[in-house]
Enzyme design. Structure first.
Site, PDB file in Angstrom:
ATOM      1  N   LEU A  16       0.814  -1.213   0.000  1.00  0.00           N
ATOM      2  CA  LEU A  16       0.000   0.000   0.000  1.00  0.00           C
ATOM      3  C   LEU A  16       0.850   1.267   0.000  1.00  0.00           C
ATOM      4  O   LEU A  16       0.335   2.370  -0.170  1.00  0.00           O
ATOM      5  CB  LEU A  16      -0.960  -0.001   1.196  1.00  0.00           C
ATOM      6  CG  LEU A  16      -2.025  -1.115   1.183  1.00  0.00           C
ATOM      7  CD1 LEU A  16      -2.879  -1.061   2.436  1.00  0.00           C
ATOM      8  CD2 LEU A  16      -2.894  -1.037  -0.064  1.00  0.00           C
ATOM      9  N   HIS A  29       4.538 -15.644  -3.506  1.00  0.00           N
ATOM     10  CA  HIS A  29       4.711 -15.638  -4.973  1.00  0.00           C
ATOM     11  C   HIS A  29       5.610 -16.751  -5.538  1.00  0.00           C
ATOM     12  O   HIS A  29       6.678 -16.505  -6.070  1.00  0.00           O
ATOM     13  CB  HIS A  29       5.192 -14.273  -5.452  1.00  0.00           C
ATOM     14  CG  HIS A  29       6.264 -13.602  -4.631  1.00  0.00           C
ATOM     15  ND1 HIS A  29       7.419 -14.233  -4.255  1.00  0.00           N
ATOM     16  CD2 HIS A  29       6.332 -12.351  -4.109  1.00  0.00           C
ATOM     17  CE1 HIS A  29       8.154 -13.397  -3.552  1.00  0.00           C
ATOM     18  NE2 HIS A  29       7.516 -12.256  -3.439  1.00  0.00           N
ATOM     19  N   HIS A  65       9.939 -14.349   1.167  1.00  0.00           N
ATOM     20  CA  HIS A  65      10.325 -14.020  -0.207  1.00  0.00           C
ATOM     21  C   HIS A  65      11.579 -14.849  -0.482  1.00  0.00           C
ATOM     22  O   HIS A  65      12.641 -14.557   0.053  1.00  0.00           O
ATOM     23  CB  HIS A  65      10.614 -12.512  -0.283  1.00  0.00           C
ATOM     24  CG  HIS A  65      11.270 -12.064  -1.545  1.00  0.00           C
ATOM     25  ND1 HIS A  65      10.654 -11.229  -2.445  1.00  0.00           N
ATOM     26  CD2 HIS A  65      12.503 -12.301  -2.061  1.00  0.00           C
ATOM     27  CE1 HIS A  65      11.476 -10.987  -3.459  1.00  0.00           C
ATOM     28  NE2 HIS A  65      12.603 -11.623  -3.259  1.00  0.00           N
ATOM     29  N   ASP A 113       9.260  -9.300   3.111  1.00  0.00           N
ATOM     30  CA  ASP A 113       8.939  -9.376   1.682  1.00  0.00           C
ATOM     31  C   ASP A 113       9.641  -8.310   0.848  1.00  0.00           C
ATOM     32  O   ASP A 113       9.719  -7.151   1.235  1.00  0.00           O
ATOM     33  CB  ASP A 113       7.438  -9.255   1.450  1.00  0.00           C
ATOM     34  CG  ASP A 113       7.126  -9.258  -0.037  1.00  0.00           C
ATOM     35  OD1 ASP A 113       7.433 -10.262  -0.681  1.00  0.00           O
ATOM     36  OD2 ASP A 113       6.623  -8.248  -0.549  1.00  0.00           O
ATOM     37  N   ASN A 144       9.889  -9.527  -9.358  1.00  0.00           N
ATOM     38  CA  ASN A 144      10.751 -10.428  -8.620  1.00  0.00           C
ATOM     39  C   ASN A 144       9.906 -11.260  -7.654  1.00  0.00           C
ATOM     40  O   ASN A 144       9.282 -10.680  -6.774  1.00  0.00           O
ATOM     41  CB  ASN A 144      11.787  -9.610  -7.837  1.00  0.00           C
ATOM     42  CG  ASN A 144      12.881 -10.486  -7.265  1.00  0.00           C
ATOM     43  OD1 ASN A 144      13.006 -11.647  -7.636  1.00  0.00           O
ATOM     44  ND2 ASN A 144      13.652  -9.933  -6.355  1.00  0.00           N
ATOM     45  N   ASP A 149       0.460  -9.610  -4.997  1.00  0.00           N
ATOM     46  CA  ASP A 149       1.718  -8.868  -4.856  1.00  0.00           C
ATOM     47  C   ASP A 149       1.588  -7.501  -5.525  1.00  0.00           C
ATOM     48  O   ASP A 149       2.499  -7.032  -6.207  1.00  0.00           O
ATOM     49  CB  ASP A 149       2.903  -9.669  -5.420  1.00  0.00           C
ATOM     50  CG  ASP A 149       4.254  -9.060  -5.015  1.00  0.00           C
ATOM     51  OD1 ASP A 149       4.264  -8.095  -4.217  1.00  0.00           O
ATOM     52  OD2 ASP A 149       5.289  -9.552  -5.501  1.00  0.00           O
ATOM     53  N   HIS A 155       4.163   1.292  -8.728  1.00  0.00           N
ATOM     54  CA  HIS A 155       5.342   2.115  -8.994  1.00  0.00           C
ATOM     55  C   HIS A 155       4.951   3.251  -9.929  1.00  0.00           C
ATOM     56  O   HIS A 155       4.025   3.111 -10.731  1.00  0.00           O
ATOM     57  CB  HIS A 155       6.455   1.296  -9.664  1.00  0.00           C
ATOM     58  CG  HIS A 155       7.150   0.372  -8.719  1.00  0.00           C
ATOM     59  ND1 HIS A 155       7.810   0.811  -7.594  1.00  0.00           N
ATOM     60  CD2 HIS A 155       7.271  -0.975  -8.722  1.00  0.00           C
ATOM     61  CE1 HIS A 155       8.313  -0.233  -6.953  1.00  0.00           C
ATOM     62  NE2 HIS A 155       8.001  -1.335  -7.601  1.00  0.00           N
TER      63      HIS A 155
END
Ligand code: ZN
Length: 436
Positions: free
Chosen positions: A68, A237, A184, A157, A283, A310, A314
């Site tokens: 967030l 992920h 991760h 993460d 990633n 995920d 950006h």
């Protein structure tokens, strides 16, 4: 907020936890499911009646993995804009990752995000606290305080915990709180300066590759640590066939491991990088056809418990640069349902399993309320128009960011309404904020 009574009439209710798939009336009262009936119900005099004929009435979606960006990077996303994006995508609850600025490794930051979520008043926002202070991978954050502040898991993460001894202690310590440790999985000595999957496409483009071992070796390490500590591990992920194989085997042996996969990892292959498309940079990276198929199989057979986005907003500045300088990540909340239903239409998943992966699976993985529609359950409900075709238009996202590789893609199935605690928070393309 005044208590409301709502009657959702004649929708197709799919509640995987209770084996329900059929036309039902659902009565909601005081924020919880009050009745689910095969026979039509009479509307109580105070009820708001919703005609759900031809629509699916599903347990509200839960996303275990969302960024967030607040505090610290409000230009990319805020708790409010992220919550809007969530409810527009049918998500009634999200777990907010701790890699904010400052990092959520303290009660102060946890309280701040909770206050912002209350102010937004749209979806439920659960918190993930950091495993290590400042995500530095050195000293452990104060787990007890984070749990007391409401964190439902801990994770670094975005970064792996490279120090195996520290990871072991974190798993061990977390057993006191029965807390999942979300990981991760990336061995930085293997991923190195890699920017995409190591394979034919990275060779063609002359980009440095990330081998599958970067992920798989860390999954193996953490499963060994999990077995010793008897803790709870959640693998974020999952992108590789090798990881799927290890998790499947660990589950078979009764280890408490859960896992998630993202829509981009079960939809796209490394070729999607095409001509240096930075929107395909993430990633872990997009992998091969074989990996995509393995992830899909794992979603279908229960090796993977949850679909998580995920969601990683950006700005243009982070993406309109050379591929090897671009930031990792894509936004995902508003495209997750459509991409999941595409996998259903392609025969990878049953519809019931898809619904479970968006609701019951994530609820169980983290022990969250919701994820089902039995009497007494929170009235977190996603109403879907299954046959509506639409085109992904990133410029119209509720998210503050536009970084998606799916712009222009045709999808079928759209969220018509999202209800959280019996309150309508999204309908026909509009979010409904209320100051509480
Ligand atoms: Zn993430």
């Amino acid at each position: 907020m005044k208590p409301t009574t709502v009657l959702l009439r004649r929708g197709r209710v799919i509640d995987p936890r209770h084996g329900v798939d059929g036309v039902r009336d659902v009565l909601v009262r005081d924020g919880v499911v009050a009745q689910v009936s095969e026979a039509p119900l009479d509307a109580p005099p105070d009820a708001q009646v919703v005609d759900a004929q031809g629509r699916w009435v599903l347990p509200g979606f839960i996303d275990l993995h969302v960024h967030l960006r607040e505090p610290g990077e409000e230009g990319k996303e805020t708790v409010l804009t992220g919550s809007r994006s969530a409810v527009a995508g049918g998500f009634t609850a999200v777990v907010a990752m701790p890699n904010t600025k400052p990092v959520n490794d303290s009660v102060l930051v946890s309280e701040y995000v909770k206050a912002k979520a209350r102010e937004a008043g749209l979806c439920r926002v659960y918190l993930a606290g950091a495993i290590t202070k400042g995500l530095q991978g050195e000293g452990m954050a104060e787990m007890g305080a984070l749990v007391a502040a409401g964190c439902v898991c801990i994770t670094d993460d975005g970064r792996p915990v490279m120090n195996a001894g520290l990871m072991r202690r974190a798993l061990q310590y977390a057993t006191q709180f029965d807390l999942p440790v979300m990981v991760h999985e990336e061995d930085l000595t293997l991923s190195g300066k890699g920017v995409m999957h190591e394979g034919a496409t990275s060779t063609r483009l002359g980009l440095i590759g990330i081998p599958p071992s970067a992920e798989v070796a860390m999954v193996a390490r953490d499963l060994v640590l999990l077995e010793e500590t008897r803790g709870r591990l959640h693998v974020a992920h999952v992108s590789c066939e090798g990881s799927v194989r290890l998790i499947r085997e660990a589950k078979r042996r009764g280890l408490r491991v859960t896992a998630e996969a993202t829509p981009h990892h079960f939809t796209l292959e490394d070729e999607a990088v095409g001509d240096y498309d930075t929107h395909a940079r993430m990633n872990p990276p997009l992998r091969t056809r074989q990996d995509v198929l393995a992830v899909r199989e794992a979603l279908a057979d229960g090796t993977i418990d949850a679909i998580a986005t995920d969601h990683a907003p950006h700005g243009v500045l982070e993406k309109q640069v050379e591929f090897d300088k671009a930031w990792n990540g894509v936004v995902g909340l508003e495209t997750a349902l459509g991409l999941t239903l595409a996998a259903v239409r392609e025969g990878a998943l049953s519809l019931t399993r898809a619904v479970a992966l968006l609701s019951d699976g994530p609820a169980r993985a983290f022990g969250l309320p919701g994820g089902h529609l039995a009497v007494g359950a929170p009235a977190d409900i996603t109403v879907v128009e299954p046959d509506v075709e639409w085109t992904v238009d990133a410029t119209r996202f509720f998210s503050r960011s536009r970084n998606t590789p799916f712009h222009g893609r045709r999808l079928t199935g759209r969220v018509a309404q999202t209800w959280v605690g019996g309150r309508l928070v999204f309908e026909n393309g509009q979010t409904k904020e209320s100051r509480s």
